[in-house]
Write a protein that holds these residues in place. Structure first.
Motif, PDB file in Angstrom:
ATOM      1  N   VAL A 150      38.291  30.340  43.492  1.00 34.78           N
ATOM      2  CA  VAL A 150      38.550  30.595  42.076  1.00 34.78           C
ATOM      3  C   VAL A 150      38.439  32.104  41.897  1.00 34.78           C
ATOM      4  O   VAL A 150      37.420  32.696  42.267  1.00 34.78           O
ATOM      5  CB  VAL A 150      37.525  29.881  41.162  1.00 34.78           C
ATOM      6  CG1 VAL A 150      37.764  30.260  39.704  1.00 34.78           C
ATOM      7  CG2 VAL A 150      37.613  28.371  41.337  1.00 34.78           C
ATOM      8  N   PRO A 151      39.446  32.774  41.357  1.00 37.10           N
ATOM      9  CA  PRO A 151      39.370  34.225  41.220  1.00 37.10           C
ATOM     10  C   PRO A 151      38.150  34.673  40.411  1.00 37.10           C
ATOM     11  O   PRO A 151      37.729  33.994  39.469  1.00 37.10           O
ATOM     12  CB  PRO A 151      40.676  34.581  40.484  1.00 37.10           C
ATOM     13  CG  PRO A 151      41.600  33.464  40.790  1.00 37.10           C
ATOM     14  CD  PRO A 151      40.738  32.230  40.881  1.00 37.10           C
ATOM     15  N   TYR A 152      37.597  35.797  40.803  1.00 36.56           N
ATOM     16  CA  TYR A 152      36.522  36.404  40.008  1.00 36.56           C
ATOM     17  C   TYR A 152      37.058  36.680  38.610  1.00 36.56           C
ATOM     18  O   TYR A 152      38.215  37.090  38.441  1.00 36.56           O
ATOM     19  CB  TYR A 152      36.059  37.697  40.669  1.00 36.56           C
ATOM     20  CG  TYR A 152      34.958  38.400  39.908  1.00 36.56           C
ATOM     21  CD1 TYR A 152      33.638  38.014  40.064  1.00 36.56           C
ATOM     22  CD2 TYR A 152      35.256  39.426  39.015  1.00 36.56           C
ATOM     23  CE1 TYR A 152      32.623  38.638  39.354  1.00 36.56           C
ATOM     24  CE2 TYR A 152      34.243  40.055  38.296  1.00 36.56           C
ATOM     25  CZ  TYR A 152      32.937  39.657  38.470  1.00 36.56           C
ATOM     26  OH  TYR A 152      31.943  40.273  37.757  1.00 36.56           O
ATOM     27  N   GLN A 153      36.217  36.455  37.614  1.00 33.19           N
ATOM     28  CA  GLN A 153      36.662  36.625  36.237  1.00 33.19           C
ATOM     29  C   GLN A 153      35.835  37.692  35.535  1.00 33.19           C
ATOM     30  O   GLN A 153      34.708  37.993  35.915  1.00 33.19           O
ATOM     31  CB  GLN A 153      36.572  35.313  35.473  1.00 33.19           C
ATOM     32  CG  GLN A 153      35.286  35.060  34.710  1.00 33.19           C
ATOM     33  CD  GLN A 153      34.106  34.745  35.623  1.00 33.19           C
ATOM     34  OE1 GLN A 153      34.297  34.325  36.771  1.00 33.19           O
ATOM     35  NE2 GLN A 153      32.901  34.910  35.110  1.00 33.19           N
ATOM     36  N   ALA A 254      39.396  46.796  36.435  1.00 32.07           N
ATOM     37  CA  ALA A 254      40.465  47.779  36.283  1.00 32.07           C
ATOM     38  C   ALA A 254      41.750  47.112  35.806  1.00 32.07           C
ATOM     39  O   ALA A 254      42.474  47.660  34.960  1.00 32.07           O
ATOM     40  CB  ALA A 254      40.698  48.504  37.604  1.00 32.07           C
ATOM     41  N   MET A 255      42.045  45.926  36.323  1.00 35.80           N
ATOM     42  CA  MET A 255      43.241  45.206  35.888  1.00 35.80           C
ATOM     43  C   MET A 255      43.122  44.767  34.438  1.00 35.80           C
ATOM     44  O   MET A 255      44.096  44.839  33.673  1.00 35.80           O
ATOM     45  CB  MET A 255      43.491  44.013  36.807  1.00 35.80           C
ATOM     46  CG  MET A 255      43.876  44.398  38.225  1.00 35.80           C
ATOM     47  SD  MET A 255      44.146  42.984  39.331  1.00 35.80           S
ATOM     48  CE  MET A 255      45.757  42.409  38.744  1.00 35.80           C
ATOM     49  N   ARG A 256      41.944  44.312  34.049  1.00 35.68           N
ATOM     50  CA  ARG A 256      41.744  43.891  32.658  1.00 35.68           C
ATOM     51  C   ARG A 256      41.914  45.062  31.697  1.00 35.68           C
ATOM     52  O   ARG A 256      42.264  44.869  30.530  1.00 35.68           O
ATOM     53  CB  ARG A 256      40.377  43.240  32.475  1.00 35.68           C
ATOM     54  CG  ARG A 256      40.207  41.939  33.221  1.00 35.68           C
ATOM     55  CD  ARG A 256      39.797  40.798  32.297  1.00 35.68           C
ATOM     56  NE  ARG A 256      40.810  40.466  31.302  1.00 35.68           N
ATOM     57  CZ  ARG A 256      40.660  39.557  30.358  1.00 35.68           C
ATOM     58  NH1 ARG A 256      39.518  38.885  30.272  1.00 35.68           N
ATOM     59  NH2 ARG A 256      41.613  39.289  29.485  1.00 35.68           N
ATOM     60  N   MET A 257      41.672  46.291  32.191  1.00 36.81           N
ATOM     61  CA  MET A 257      41.852  47.484  31.369  1.00 36.81           C
ATOM     62  C   MET A 257      43.250  48.075  31.500  1.00 36.81           C
ATOM     63  O   MET A 257      43.541  49.112  30.906  1.00 36.81           O
ATOM     64  CB  MET A 257      40.797  48.523  31.726  1.00 36.81           C
ATOM     65  CG  MET A 257      39.390  48.134  31.334  1.00 36.81           C
ATOM     66  SD  MET A 257      38.150  49.425  31.658  1.00 36.81           S
ATOM     67  CE  MET A 257      38.004  49.328  33.448  1.00 36.81           C
ATOM     68  N   GLY A 258      44.108  47.438  32.294  1.00 36.88           N
ATOM     69  CA  GLY A 258      45.484  47.893  32.405  1.00 36.88           C
ATOM     70  C   GLY A 258      45.648  49.201  33.151  1.00 36.88           C
ATOM     71  O   GLY A 258      46.523  50.000  32.819  1.00 36.88           O
ATOM     72  N   GLN A 313      48.344  42.033  31.954  1.00 36.44           N
ATOM     73  CA  GLN A 313      48.869  40.722  31.578  1.00 36.44           C
ATOM     74  C   GLN A 313      48.485  39.662  32.613  1.00 36.44           C
ATOM     75  O   GLN A 313      48.059  38.557  32.262  1.00 36.44           O
ATOM     76  CB  GLN A 313      50.386  40.795  31.433  1.00 36.44           C
ATOM     77  CG  GLN A 313      51.026  39.477  31.005  1.00 36.44           C
ATOM     78  CD  GLN A 313      52.531  39.602  30.826  1.00 36.44           C
ATOM     79  OE1 GLN A 313      53.113  40.655  31.065  1.00 36.44           O
ATOM     80  NE2 GLN A 313      53.158  38.522  30.400  1.00 36.44           N
ATOM     81  N   TYR A 314      48.609  40.002  33.881  1.00 35.60           N
ATOM     82  CA  TYR A 314      48.290  39.051  34.945  1.00 35.60           C
ATOM     83  C   TYR A 314      46.799  38.702  34.926  1.00 35.60           C
ATOM     84  O   TYR A 314      46.414  37.542  35.088  1.00 35.60           O
ATOM     85  CB  TYR A 314      48.675  39.646  36.294  1.00 35.60           C
ATOM     86  CG  TYR A 314      48.567  38.671  37.444  1.00 35.60           C
ATOM     87  CD1 TYR A 314      49.599  37.778  37.711  1.00 35.60           C
ATOM     88  CD2 TYR A 314      47.444  38.642  38.264  1.00 35.60           C
ATOM     89  CE1 TYR A 314      49.517  36.875  38.760  1.00 35.60           C
ATOM     90  CE2 TYR A 314      47.343  37.740  39.310  1.00 35.60           C
ATOM     91  CZ  TYR A 314      48.384  36.864  39.559  1.00 35.60           C
ATOM     92  OH  TYR A 314      48.289  35.971  40.599  1.00 35.60           O
ATOM     93  N   ALA A 315      45.958  39.722  34.726  1.00 35.83           N
ATOM     94  CA  ALA A 315      44.514  39.492  34.702  1.00 35.83           C
ATOM     95  C   ALA A 315      44.102  38.625  33.521  1.00 35.83           C
ATOM     96  O   ALA A 315      43.210  37.781  33.641  1.00 35.83           O
ATOM     97  CB  ALA A 315      43.775  40.830  34.665  1.00 35.83           C
ATOM     98  N   ALA A 316      44.737  38.824  32.375  1.00 33.94           N
ATOM     99  CA  ALA A 316      44.411  37.999  31.204  1.00 33.94           C
ATOM    100  C   ALA A 316      44.729  36.534  31.461  1.00 33.94           C
ATOM    101  O   ALA A 316      44.025  35.640  30.973  1.00 33.94           O
ATOM    102  CB  ALA A 316      45.179  38.508  29.991  1.00 33.94           C
ATOM    103  N   GLN A 317      45.764  36.274  32.247  1.00 34.27           N
ATOM    104  CA  GLN A 317      46.160  34.896  32.531  1.00 34.27           C
ATOM    105  C   GLN A 317      45.311  34.245  33.616  1.00 34.27           C
ATOM    106  O   GLN A 317      45.039  33.044  33.564  1.00 34.27           O
ATOM    107  CB  GLN A 317      47.631  34.865  32.958  1.00 34.27           C
ATOM    108  CG  GLN A 317      48.600  35.238  31.857  1.00 34.27           C
ATOM    109  CD  GLN A 317      50.040  35.333  32.355  1.00 34.27           C
ATOM    110  OE1 GLN A 317      50.291  35.352  33.557  1.00 34.27           O
ATOM    111  NE2 GLN A 317      50.984  35.405  31.435  1.00 34.27           N
ATOM    112  N   HIS A 318      44.884  35.041  34.603  1.00 34.70           N
ATOM    113  CA  HIS A 318      44.263  34.467  35.797  1.00 34.70           C
ATOM    114  C   HIS A 318      42.809  34.855  36.014  1.00 34.70           C
ATOM    115  O   HIS A 318      42.088  34.144  36.721  1.00 34.70           O
ATOM    116  CB  HIS A 318      45.071  34.860  37.029  1.00 34.70           C
ATOM    117  CG  HIS A 318      46.492  34.389  37.002  1.00 34.70           C
ATOM    118  ND1 HIS A 318      46.853  33.104  37.333  1.00 34.70           N
ATOM    119  CD2 HIS A 318      47.636  35.039  36.664  1.00 34.70           C
ATOM    120  CE1 HIS A 318      48.161  32.966  37.220  1.00 34.70           C
ATOM    121  NE2 HIS A 318      48.670  34.121  36.808  1.00 34.70           N
TER     122      HIS A 318
END
Length: 352
Positions: A150-153, A254-258, A313-318
């Motif tokens: 399960v990906p780290y969230q 970092a992904m969640r912050m775009g 966008q990808y991080a928000a979904q996954h």
């Protein structure tokens, strides 16, 4: 089904972790707070838990077992191990889901034997890279169907700072299995200002180029500010066949912050970054590959914007709490179904 939740960071009753995001009403949760806050990892003098921490884990695990009317959810391997040992000591069969199971390094010898002894009664191990399923299955001598990726969230992170266009810089955050020697050679050759916010142990003995600043002891909010202000976020990772995973926390945040990200293609980074779509992946210990990726992103604002937007966008979904809560609910359903079919007193653990 009733579950108690034990995690070192649970210090008060209003910290609900992922439980509000589990869909439906089949499962009920009771959080078991830690008796004292967990230490800041970057300020630790040792990568190994001391006896005082093990006492804390034992007490919290014991409280979780005593309070549950069904099963226990643990966070971090130490709590899973203490709950597993106490099951044997108390002679009770309790369903256990071990979330965020990452031991760092699969050590041989006595540590492996101790892990096998304490963890063989865990129903599900939740890991955050696909390669960990194979590594832990072999290390613990357990079937791979007990290990689930399960990906780290991470929760949504407010964007409070803009990229520093007046004095642009590269940032590298984190400590575990970082390949700072390769990063230092790349930024020195490119003559680009870089900030490395890491622990002293990760930088000990390394010559620091003139282009690099290494602030120690900064706060989490300072790290988030640096990540948002930086032109590029770099996660350089050192390959190590005995290591399990590294860099996922820094990557996901970092992904969640775009942010525009460059990461080394090892330790499960490719489970999170789609090369050329949500970030750039480079070959391990390749100064030339890293230099090329940095130069490409540094000089192309449109590419940075495109990769950053796609990453967010990808991080928000996954990689969100909402996505992790759905995964947790599915796993709890699976464990509860197995228990109801077999019966708690009759359930046996497969070791093949």
């Amino acid at each position: 089904m009733h579950w108690t939740v034990a995690a070192p960071f649970l210090e008060r009753d209003d910290n609900h972790w992922l439980t509000p995001y589990v869909p439906g009403e089949r499962h009920q949760f009771q959080l078991i707070p830690s008796q004292q806050p967990s230490a800041n990892w970057h300020n630790r003098h040792s990568s190994v838990s001391g006896w005082k921490e093990w006492v804390m884990y034992w007490q919290q695990g014991k409280a979780a077992i005593e309070a549950t009317q069904g099963g226990v959810i643990t966070v971090f391997p130490q709590l899973a191990a203490t709950v597993g040992l106490q099951q044997q000591k108390m002679g009770r069969r309790i369903p256990v889901v071990a979330w965020l199971f990452n031991v760092g390094t699969c050590n041989p010898g006595i540590r492996r034997l101790a892990a096998q002894l304490s963890l063989h009664r865990i129903d599900r191990f939740i890991v955050h890279t696909r390669r960990e399923r194979v590594l832990y299955s072999q290390w613990l001598n357990l079937p791979d169907n007990r290990f689930e990726f399960v990906p780290y969230q991470a929760p949504e992170i407010p964007i409070q700072y803009e990229e520093n266009e007046t004095q642009p810089f590269i940032v590298s955050l984190g400590s575990a299995h970082r390949d700072f020697p390769t990063l230092f050679k790349a930024v020195e050759a490119l003559n680009l200002p870089t900030i490395v916010a890491s622990g002293k142990r990760a930088l000990e003995g390394l010559p620091i180029p003139a282009q690099v600043q290494t602030p120690f002891g900064i706060s989490r909010s300072d790290c988030l500010r640096l990540a948002q202000e930086a032109r590029i976020n770099v996660i350089p990772l050192m390959p190590n066949p005995t290591a399990t995973a590294a860099g996922q926390v820094t990557l996901v945040e970092a992904m969640r912050m775009g942010r525009a990200i460059i990461a080394t293609r090892c330790h499960g980074a490719d489970d999170y970054i789609q090369h050329g779509e949500t970030g750039l992946l480079v070959d391990p210990q390749s100064v030339d590959d890293l230099k090329q990726a940095i130069e490409q992103l540094w000089n192309d604002p449109q590419l940075r914007q495109r990769l950053g937007n796609a990453a967010k966008q990808y991080a928000a979904q996954h990689f969100s709490d909402e996505a992790a809560g759905i995964a947790l609910g599915r796993i709890l359903d699976s464990v509860a179904d197995q228990i109801s079919v077999r019966g708690v007193g009759k359930t046996k653990w497969s070791t093949t």
